[in-house]
Write an enzyme that holds these catalytic residues in place. Sequence first.
Site, PDB file in Angstrom:
ATOM      1  N   ASP A  31       3.279  -6.850   1.379  1.00  0.00           N
ATOM      2  CA  ASP A  31       3.422  -5.476   0.899  1.00  0.00           C
ATOM      3  C   ASP A  31       4.459  -4.663   1.630  1.00  0.00           C
ATOM      4  O   ASP A  31       4.656  -4.699   2.923  1.00  0.00           O
ATOM      5  CB  ASP A  31       1.915  -4.796   1.504  1.00  0.00           C
ATOM      6  CG  ASP A  31       1.833  -3.437   0.425  1.00  0.00           C
ATOM      7  OD1 ASP A  31       0.771  -3.334  -0.291  1.00  0.00           O
ATOM      8  OD2 ASP A  31       2.581  -2.485   0.730  1.00  0.00           O
ATOM      9  N   GLN A  34       5.444   0.928   1.061  1.00  0.00           N
ATOM     10  CA  GLN A  34       5.797   2.359   0.707  1.00  0.00           C
ATOM     11  C   GLN A  34       4.836   3.150   0.001  1.00  0.00           C
ATOM     12  O   GLN A  34       4.651   4.300   0.210  1.00  0.00           O
ATOM     13  CB  GLN A  34       6.783   1.902  -0.629  1.00  0.00           C
ATOM     14  CG  GLN A  34       8.259   2.009  -0.117  1.00  0.00           C
ATOM     15  CD  GLN A  34       9.140   1.479  -1.079  1.00  0.00           C
ATOM     16  OE1 GLN A  34       8.650   1.719  -2.527  1.00  0.00           O
ATOM     17  NE2 GLN A  34      10.203   1.025  -0.928  1.00  0.00           N
ATOM     18  N   GLY A  36       1.415   1.425   0.101  1.00  0.00           N
ATOM     19  CA  GLY A  36      -0.094   0.715   0.902  1.00  0.00           C
ATOM     20  C   GLY A  36      -0.575   1.627   2.004  1.00  0.00           C
ATOM     21  O   GLY A  36       0.147   2.118   2.621  1.00  0.00           O
ATOM     22  N   TYR A 140       7.592   3.451 -17.667  1.00  0.00           N
ATOM     23  CA  TYR A 140       6.738   2.311 -16.945  1.00  0.00           C
ATOM     24  C   TYR A 140       6.012   1.195 -17.726  1.00  0.00           C
ATOM     25  O   TYR A 140       5.917   0.142 -17.359  1.00  0.00           O
ATOM     26  CB  TYR A 140       5.745   3.228 -16.512  1.00  0.00           C
ATOM     27  CG  TYR A 140       4.217   2.674 -15.926  1.00  0.00           C
ATOM     28  CD1 TYR A 140       4.361   1.543 -14.793  1.00  0.00           C
ATOM     29  CD2 TYR A 140       3.110   2.834 -16.457  1.00  0.00           C
ATOM     30  CE1 TYR A 140       3.153   0.873 -14.480  1.00  0.00           C
ATOM     31  CE2 TYR A 140       2.036   2.050 -16.067  1.00  0.00           C
ATOM     32  CZ  TYR A 140       2.088   1.146 -15.055  1.00  0.00           C
ATOM     33  OH  TYR A 140       1.112   0.369 -14.503  1.00  0.00           O
ATOM     34  N   PHE A 168      -6.821  -0.370 -18.373  1.00  0.00           N
ATOM     35  CA  PHE A 168      -7.094   0.884 -19.032  1.00  0.00           C
ATOM     36  C   PHE A 168      -6.840   1.684 -17.602  1.00  0.00           C
ATOM     37  O   PHE A 168      -6.044   1.583 -16.878  1.00  0.00           O
ATOM     38  CB  PHE A 168      -7.951   0.860 -19.971  1.00  0.00           C
ATOM     39  CG  PHE A 168      -7.504   0.375 -21.388  1.00  0.00           C
ATOM     40  CD1 PHE A 168      -7.154  -0.907 -21.484  1.00  0.00           C
ATOM     41  CD2 PHE A 168      -7.247   1.161 -22.525  1.00  0.00           C
ATOM     42  CE1 PHE A 168      -6.376  -1.482 -22.592  1.00  0.00           C
ATOM     43  CE2 PHE A 168      -6.767   0.721 -23.609  1.00  0.00           C
ATOM     44  CZ  PHE A 168      -6.339  -0.642 -23.574  1.00  0.00           C
ATOM     45  N   GLY A 283       3.967  12.625 -23.063  1.00  0.00           N
ATOM     46  CA  GLY A 283       3.615  11.303 -23.274  1.00  0.00           C
ATOM     47  C   GLY A 283       2.230  10.676 -23.205  1.00  0.00           C
ATOM     48  O   GLY A 283       1.895   9.575 -23.024  1.00  0.00           O
TER      49      GLY A 283
END
Length: 328
Positions: A31, A34, A36, A140, A168, A283
């Site tokens: 990791d 940034q 985490g 994204y 989802f 969006g």
Amino acid sequence: MSILVCGGAGYIGSHMVAELLENGEDVVVLDNFQKGHIDALLGGKLYVGDIRDRKILDKVFKENKIEAVIDFAADSLVGESVDNPLKYFENNVGGTVSLLQAMRDYGTKYIVFSSTAATYGEPENTPILESDKTFPTNPYGESKLTVEKILKWSDKAYGIKYTALRYFNAAGAHINGKIGEDHNPETHLIPLIFQAALKKREKIYIFGDDYKTPDGTCIRDYVHVSDLASAHLLALKRLRSGNESAIYNLGNGKGFSVKEVVEVTRKVTGLNIEAEIAERRAGDPAILIASSEKAIEELNWHPKFNSLETIIETAWKWQNSHRDGYGR
Ligand code: UDP
């Protein structure tokens, strides 16, 4: 043999690490911190670094026998991706390419990849099937769809078997109350409603009430983060058994409107939560509901925390005992 979890100190990654440890797997985490949190890590052997950095990947792959990779290391904010698409292609696509190069070079044959419902864009059917058209409406989603395609070609060329899991709306927190959701800035609905409940913000703004839905607000399929983690482990076991690469939706197959989520959160917290209708967010599709039949059948996935109340209760348990998240 170890499982490498990239982005293991993030929200979903940390729940994955917990799931793997609970199931006796040997875990290595990479990791870059940034986003985490060190306190989100309940175990595993930690390397601090970026998946785009070949030097740290060489170290990880040389010092450990990596059987499989579970990749959560990515940027995931839709709005930011629209403003800064190159950041998303560089990190999400470039990062996974770098990881796949290392996997190819060190002979690691399995990857479970964190994909998203945003690969579909404006859906053509409800619930959404994996075979429906993918036409992302933001960078994204496009970056994740691009990686899915790269995975397909890497399977053909190098025999790296993959499972892409299209989540989802990830929500909730581990029932042990030790890990949960802490983003900065926070953009997700349920943590923002908690902030309004805790008077850290005045109110929750509901983005649009003129959608073609029964109450006019957007409908989403909320899925518990520990259920997502259990699906990854099942996907890994399926790959280990020699199955082919595949793509699965992960959701509960049931949608809730923003207004309903606010209402259930009022009930769960017992607190007054002020809400105000605001402009639509660019969006946002009106309705996103998964068909997870394929995951249920082929992975034998049975979500345990599949009611919205339970999802919000677990999230609240963590938030209420971590008012400043992991602390900054
Ligand atoms: N949403 C909202 N107010 C907020 C944040 C989100 O009304 O302050 C709505 C958003 O428009 C979407 C739903 O809540 O319909 C879930 O948004 P979130 O950002 O949590 O997840 P996404 O659907 O973008 O993955």
